[in-house]
Write a protein that holds these residues in place. Sequence first.
Motif, PDB file in Angstrom:
ATOM      1  N   GLY A 447       0.803  -1.469  -0.002  1.00  0.00           N
ATOM      2  CA  GLY A 447       0.041   0.003  -0.151  1.00  0.00           C
ATOM      3  C   GLY A 447       0.816   1.206  -0.145  1.00  0.00           C
ATOM      4  O   GLY A 447       0.707   2.171  -0.728  1.00  0.00           O
ATOM      5  N   LEU A 448       1.955   1.134   0.752  1.00  0.00           N
ATOM      6  CA  LEU A 448       2.763   2.387   0.777  1.00  0.00           C
ATOM      7  C   LEU A 448       3.544   2.544  -0.639  1.00  0.00           C
ATOM      8  O   LEU A 448       3.397   3.799  -0.861  1.00  0.00           O
ATOM      9  CB  LEU A 448       3.929   2.097   1.937  1.00  0.00           C
ATOM     10  CG  LEU A 448       5.154   3.016   1.840  1.00  0.00           C
ATOM     11  CD1 LEU A 448       4.535   4.300   2.427  1.00  0.00           C
ATOM     12  CD2 LEU A 448       6.095   2.736   3.024  1.00  0.00           C
ATOM     13  N   ALA A 449       3.637   1.771  -1.144  1.00  0.00           N
ATOM     14  CA  ALA A 449       4.435   1.471  -2.725  1.00  0.00           C
ATOM     15  C   ALA A 449       3.466   2.415  -3.646  1.00  0.00           C
ATOM     16  O   ALA A 449       3.851   3.196  -4.344  1.00  0.00           O
ATOM     17  CB  ALA A 449       4.866   0.336  -3.294  1.00  0.00           C
ATOM     18  N   ALA A 450       2.296   2.064  -3.368  1.00  0.00           N
ATOM     19  CA  ALA A 450       0.959   2.551  -4.209  1.00  0.00           C
ATOM     20  C   ALA A 450       0.907   4.082  -3.965  1.00  0.00           C
ATOM     21  O   ALA A 450       0.747   4.836  -4.918  1.00  0.00           O
ATOM     22  CB  ALA A 450      -0.219   1.864  -4.076  1.00  0.00           C
ATOM     23  N   ALA A 451       1.090   4.307  -2.823  1.00  0.00           N
ATOM     24  CA  ALA A 451       1.099   5.939  -2.296  1.00  0.00           C
ATOM     25  C   ALA A 451       1.992   6.577  -2.780  1.00  0.00           C
ATOM     26  O   ALA A 451       1.753   7.606  -2.964  1.00  0.00           O
ATOM     27  CB  ALA A 451       1.109   5.816  -0.732  1.00  0.00           C
ATOM     28  N   VAL A 452       3.185   6.000  -2.724  1.00  0.00           N
ATOM     29  CA  VAL A 452       4.463   6.918  -3.496  1.00  0.00           C
ATOM     30  C   VAL A 452       4.359   7.227  -4.706  1.00  0.00           C
ATOM     31  O   VAL A 452       4.614   8.331  -5.143  1.00  0.00           O
ATOM     32  CB  VAL A 452       5.789   5.862  -3.102  1.00  0.00           C
ATOM     33  CG1 VAL A 452       6.697   6.557  -3.880  1.00  0.00           C
ATOM     34  CG2 VAL A 452       6.056   5.784  -1.705  1.00  0.00           C
ATOM     35  N   LEU A 453       3.408   6.140  -5.218  1.00  0.00           N
ATOM     36  CA  LEU A 453       3.288   6.336  -6.944  1.00  0.00           C
ATOM     37  C   LEU A 453       2.284   7.385  -7.328  1.00  0.00           C
ATOM     38  O   LEU A 453       2.150   7.930  -8.456  1.00  0.00           O
ATOM     39  CB  LEU A 453       3.169   5.181  -7.723  1.00  0.00           C
ATOM     40  CG  LEU A 453       4.279   4.056  -7.566  1.00  0.00           C
ATOM     41  CD1 LEU A 453       3.728   2.961  -8.183  1.00  0.00           C
ATOM     42  CD2 LEU A 453       5.243   4.688  -8.256  1.00  0.00           C
ATOM     43  N   LEU A 454       1.398   7.839  -6.259  1.00  0.00           N
ATOM     44  CA  LEU A 454       0.315   8.805  -6.389  1.00  0.00           C
ATOM     45  C   LEU A 454       1.141   9.901  -6.996  1.00  0.00           C
ATOM     46  O   LEU A 454       2.174  10.474  -6.468  1.00  0.00           O
ATOM     47  CB  LEU A 454      -0.673   9.011  -5.227  1.00  0.00           C
ATOM     48  CG  LEU A 454      -1.434   7.953  -4.726  1.00  0.00           C
ATOM     49  CD1 LEU A 454      -1.907   8.110  -3.350  1.00  0.00           C
ATOM     50  CD2 LEU A 454      -2.604   8.012  -5.893  1.00  0.00           C
ATOM     51  N   PRO A 455       0.387  10.879  -7.795  1.00  0.00           N
ATOM     52  CA  PRO A 455       0.610  12.208  -8.000  1.00  0.00           C
ATOM     53  C   PRO A 455       0.860  13.157  -7.137  1.00  0.00           C
ATOM     54  O   PRO A 455      -0.039  13.231  -6.219  1.00  0.00           O
ATOM     55  CB  PRO A 455      -0.190  12.951  -9.200  1.00  0.00           C
ATOM     56  CG  PRO A 455      -1.637  11.916  -8.969  1.00  0.00           C
ATOM     57  CD  PRO A 455      -1.109  10.599  -8.173  1.00  0.00           C
ATOM     58  N   LYS A 456       1.904  14.116  -7.024  1.00  0.00           N
ATOM     59  CA  LYS A 456       1.893  14.711  -6.016  1.00  0.00           C
ATOM     60  C   LYS A 456       1.181  15.984  -5.888  1.00  0.00           C
ATOM     61  O   LYS A 456       0.571  16.694  -4.923  1.00  0.00           O
ATOM     62  CB  LYS A 456       3.336  15.843  -6.082  1.00  0.00           C
ATOM     63  CG  LYS A 456       4.383  14.846  -6.027  1.00  0.00           C
ATOM     64  CD  LYS A 456       5.675  15.695  -6.030  1.00  0.00           C
ATOM     65  CE  LYS A 456       7.019  14.721  -5.692  1.00  0.00           C
ATOM     66  NZ  LYS A 456       8.157  15.368  -5.758  1.00  0.00           N
ATOM     67  N   GLN A 457       0.388  16.489  -7.064  1.00  0.00           N
ATOM     68  CA  GLN A 457      -0.759  17.198  -7.130  1.00  0.00           C
ATOM     69  C   GLN A 457      -2.185  16.543  -7.279  1.00  0.00           C
ATOM     70  O   GLN A 457      -2.229  15.205  -7.745  1.00  0.00           O
ATOM     71  CB  GLN A 457      -0.762  18.062  -8.479  1.00  0.00           C
ATOM     72  CG  GLN A 457       0.434  18.945  -8.449  1.00  0.00           C
ATOM     73  CD  GLN A 457       0.644  19.912  -7.415  1.00  0.00           C
ATOM     74  OE1 GLN A 457      -0.527  20.689  -6.868  1.00  0.00           O
ATOM     75  NE2 GLN A 457       1.901  20.155  -6.714  1.00  0.00           N
ATOM     76  N   PRO A 458      -3.338  17.127  -6.686  1.00  0.00           N
ATOM     77  CA  PRO A 458      -4.578  16.349  -6.872  1.00  0.00           C
ATOM     78  C   PRO A 458      -5.037  16.439  -8.235  1.00  0.00           C
ATOM     79  O   PRO A 458      -4.804  17.034  -9.056  1.00  0.00           O
ATOM     80  CB  PRO A 458      -5.373  17.331  -5.753  1.00  0.00           C
ATOM     81  CG  PRO A 458      -4.831  18.783  -6.030  1.00  0.00           C
ATOM     82  CD  PRO A 458      -3.165  18.554  -5.997  1.00  0.00           C
ATOM     83  N   PRO A 459      -5.996  15.458  -8.306  1.00  0.00           N
ATOM     84  CA  PRO A 459      -6.522  15.205  -9.682  1.00  0.00           C
ATOM     85  C   PRO A 459      -7.071  16.476 -10.270  1.00  0.00           C
ATOM     86  O   PRO A 459      -7.546  17.458  -9.358  1.00  0.00           O
ATOM     87  CB  PRO A 459      -7.559  14.170  -9.536  1.00  0.00           C
ATOM     88  CG  PRO A 459      -7.113  13.537  -8.267  1.00  0.00           C
ATOM     89  CD  PRO A 459      -6.573  14.653  -7.468  1.00  0.00           C
TER      90      PRO A 459
END
Length: 468
Positions: A447-459
């Motif tokens: 789950g942490l790995a998936a969170a790291v890959l989230l974009p820094k800016q909101p959709p």
Amino acid sequence: MPETRTSQRPPPALRRVLAPLALAQFICSFAGSNMNVMINDISEDLDTTVQGVQVAITVFLLVMAALMIPGGKLTDRYGRKRCLLTGLLIYGVGALLSAVAPGLGVLILGNSILEGIGTALLIPPVYILTTLIFTDLTSRARAFGVIMALGGIGAAAGPLIGGLITSWLSWRAAFVFQALVIAVIIALSRHLKDPLPPDPTRSFDTTGAVLSAAGLILVVMGILAADNNVWLMLALLALGALVLLWFFRSLRAKERAGREPLLSTSLFRNRTSNLGLITQNAQWLLLMGSSFTVAAYLQVVRGYDAVQTGVIFTAATLGLLATSLTAERLARRRPQRTLIMAGFLVTIAGIVVLIAMAGSSPNPWALTPGLLLIGLGLGVMLTPSVNVVQSSFPEERQGEISGLSRSVSNLGSSLGTAVAGTILVSGLTKGAYATAMVTLAVIGLIGLAAAVLLPKQPPRHEETASQR
């Protein structure tokens, strides 16, 4: 669409709108966890076996998994408030029927079938209405914070509340309690207004609904078979995957033919939403998996009753409540990606502390620091994960994404239950307990790995929500 939204109303109006939505999530989460401490009482009273009561719990999970996506889609056709009220009424009838059940069959009809159908109908509108009514990031974070806080409390405190009701009164009183809460929610729902009118002309993809239901049932059955037969588990999971592949191909075929499918395939092409769904699945797996595993360890290895076990779990409940209710303030100060990452890190740290303290100290209160950390971590990230997914799509797509989001979360809860069941069957020991918790820590890392890959800016839809 009117320009004045709930996010601009005075606080009393905000509370009136939010109260029924948050209570609806609470009672559904409560129903998913409190029954586990009543298994022995129910089996003795109904003259059945523990396995029979576990079947009722399993069927409840299957019905929810099967109907959550179609339930979300029906909101477009019949309206979000109407589906919410219909789900509440069906759930309430199921709770009352369960309370007077003379045998296992009636309990399965009331708790597993009717409450399962009611949950699948009422939960998608909770998240759709929250997204539509609270349009800017801060107010939406506040709203989802309250909803996820009560949902987390329902799941974490369910064993304690259910244990107390069962010990003081009867297991039947726990279902009466659910029916009373449902009555309160229906009364409070008169203040709700659906921002979007229903569209009775919207088609409903019956074939897609059947295929999605069959595929999800097979997957959940496979997950729950983990504690009985590994080969059966693998066979069911493989068959479920094939049916879901068939479902996905049918969606594409309908889109190519110009017809409206149950889910748009474009939902699966949104990278931010996909990563958010992974984090949601991992979070609910961690919540239910740690809850059931620790509860089983305390009751089987250390011999605590349901009330004693529930009291120890109060640490996790308080931690989750504390951070969930600060979601609005946290959303103003930190990006959602940062909050989700921090939540996984704190939760993993809590699991490590639990493993260390369970092996080094016989004092039951030695487990509270780890449980507190898990509660704090989950509370930090449950709200932003939901917000990331729901905010990735415009208003007209909320029915689809809400049903998909809740199905993914329910799969996480089912997998967490399967982890606990596997440990029970293996003959619970400190070593088996540690193995289960290490497995949960690994899932936390995913789950942490998936969170790291989230974009820094909101959709984009999240950024412009307040201007729509």
